[in-house]
Design a protein around this motif. Structure first.
Motif, PDB file in Angstrom:
ATOM      1  N   HIS A   1       0.841  -1.360   0.142  1.00 45.49           N
ATOM      2  CA  HIS A   1       0.014  -0.009  -0.013  1.00 45.49           C
ATOM      3  C   HIS A   1       0.815   1.428   0.034  1.00 45.49           C
ATOM      4  CE1 HIS A   1      -3.535  -2.578   0.900  1.00 45.49           C
ATOM      5  NE2 HIS A   1      -2.710  -3.143   1.645  1.00 45.49           N
ATOM      6  N   TYR A   2       2.242   1.129   0.485  1.00 46.81           N
ATOM      7  CA  TYR A   2       2.970   2.423   0.664  1.00 46.81           C
ATOM      8  C   TYR A   2       4.410   2.012  -0.004  1.00 46.81           C
ATOM      9  CZ  TYR A   2      -0.657   3.885   3.797  1.00 46.81           C
ATOM     10  OH  TYR A   2      -1.829   4.042   4.234  1.00 46.81           O
ATOM     11  N   VAL A   3       5.024   3.170  -0.587  1.00 47.75           N
ATOM     12  CA  VAL A   3       6.401   3.034  -1.118  1.00 47.75           C
ATOM     13  C   VAL A   3       7.555   3.321   0.030  1.00 47.75           C
ATOM     14  CG1 VAL A   3       7.780   3.905  -3.072  1.00 47.75           C
ATOM     15  CG2 VAL A   3       5.393   3.659  -3.262  1.00 47.75           C
ATOM     16  N   PRO A   4       8.188   2.343   0.434  1.00 47.00           N
ATOM     17  CA  PRO A   4       9.422   2.687   1.499  1.00 47.00           C
ATOM     18  C   PRO A   4      10.421   3.299   0.762  1.00 47.00           C
ATOM     19  CG  PRO A   4       8.534   0.168   1.109  1.00 47.00           C
ATOM     20  CD  PRO A   4       8.068   0.833  -0.101  1.00 47.00           C
ATOM     21  N   ILE A   5      11.029   4.094   1.502  1.00 48.28           N
ATOM     22  CA  ILE A   5      12.298   4.792   1.003  1.00 48.28           C
ATOM     23  C   ILE A   5      13.239   4.652   2.343  1.00 48.28           C
ATOM     24  CG2 ILE A   5      13.467   6.834   0.415  1.00 48.28           C
ATOM     25  CD1 ILE A   5      11.036   7.682  -1.171  1.00 48.28           C
ATOM     26  N   ILE A   6      14.590   4.171   1.710  1.00 51.43           N
ATOM     27  CA  ILE A   6      15.543   4.131   3.166  1.00 51.43           C
ATOM     28  C   ILE A   6      16.723   4.937   2.744  1.00 51.43           C
ATOM     29  CG2 ILE A   6      14.954   1.430   3.217  1.00 51.43           C
ATOM     30  CD1 ILE A   6      17.346   0.736   1.742  1.00 51.43           C
ATOM     31  N   ARG A   7      17.207   5.287   3.884  1.00 45.97           N
ATOM     32  CA  ARG A   7      18.335   5.971   4.216  1.00 45.97           C
ATOM     33  C   ARG A   7      18.984   5.741   5.216  1.00 45.97           C
ATOM     34  NH1 ARG A   7      14.089   8.789   3.404  1.00 45.97           N
ATOM     35  NH2 ARG A   7      14.663  10.108   1.668  1.00 45.97           N
ATOM     36  N   ALA A   8      20.425   6.107   5.411  1.00 46.91           N
ATOM     37  CA  ALA A   8      21.071   6.108   6.926  1.00 46.91           C
ATOM     38  C   ALA A   8      20.407   6.748   7.649  1.00 46.91           C
ATOM     39  CB  ALA A   8      22.497   6.414   6.511  1.00 46.91           C
ATOM     40  N   ARG A   9      20.689   6.446   9.030  1.00 45.27           N
ATOM     41  CA  ARG A   9      20.496   7.390  10.267  1.00 45.27           C
ATOM     42  C   ARG A   9      21.570   8.464  10.021  1.00 45.27           C
ATOM     43  NH1 ARG A   9      20.840   5.239  15.313  1.00 45.27           N
ATOM     44  NH2 ARG A   9      19.884   6.688  16.043  1.00 45.27           N
TER      45      ARG A   9
END
Length: 183
Positions: free
Chosen positions: A86-94
């Motif tokens: 249902h949603y688009v995940p986007i990842i990044r570093a802390r």
């Protein structure tokens, strides 16, 4: 539209976002912190070839920490299996990790809708940095898509650990198509 932290938690409870295992203590104002898994790998060869399978060496991160060195890409899995239809995940570093000069995704930060995996992180250190399994390494945000949703069903679906590039399969498929059209 980005989901807030409380809305991420609500959507997890509804089953519209899957994070396994889920820890509500890792909810931030508009993201969820994910952990570095135990498994990692790196390529054997110094020069990588997009048309060929690039052999990888697999290992486990030491509980006492493993040093990542510059001039090499390391692939590591997340401790969690995550995804959403249902949603688009986007990842990044802390930001704390980024301040050590560690890239956690190099350039592939967009996770396809419908992808559910232990995601493969592309770790690149600017200078030597020691990492630990189970450390909070990155964060995921969830975005509401607009338009008809087509779920991901690609070559990396259901990965359980770090997966090397499979780009060579694209070239193999292209060669098969060209051969078939010439016959």
């Amino acid at each position: 539209m980005i989901l807030t932290g409380p809305e991420i938690e609500h959507q997890v409870r509804l089953g519209r976002i899957r994070i396994e295992p889920f820890d509500r203590e890792r909810i931030s104002p508009n993201s969820y912190d994910f952990l570095l898994g135990e498994e990692f790998c790196w390529y054997e060869s110094v020069t990588l070839d997009c048309r060929k399978e690039n052999k990888a060496v697999y290992g486990k991160l030491s509980p006492d920490g493993t040093v990542l060195y510059p001039n090499r890409i390391y692939l590591a899995g997340t401790a969690e299996h995550m995804g959403s239809d249902h949603y688009v995940p986007i990842i990044r570093a802390r930001s704390s990790v980024a301040r050590l000069g560690l890239f956690v995704h190099v350039t592939a930060d967009l996770i396809d809708i419908g992808s559910f995996n232990a995601w493969t992180l592309q770790l690149h250190a600017v200078q030597p940095v020691r990492v630990y399994p189970g450390m909070r390494i990155g964060q995921v945000t969830f975005w509401k898509p607009e338009g008809r949703i087509v779920l991901y069903d690609g070559k990396y679906q259901h990965a359980t650990g770090p997966r090397p590039s499979l780009i060579h399969r694209d070239f193999e498929a292209q060669n098969r198509q060209e051969s078939a059209s010439q016959q």
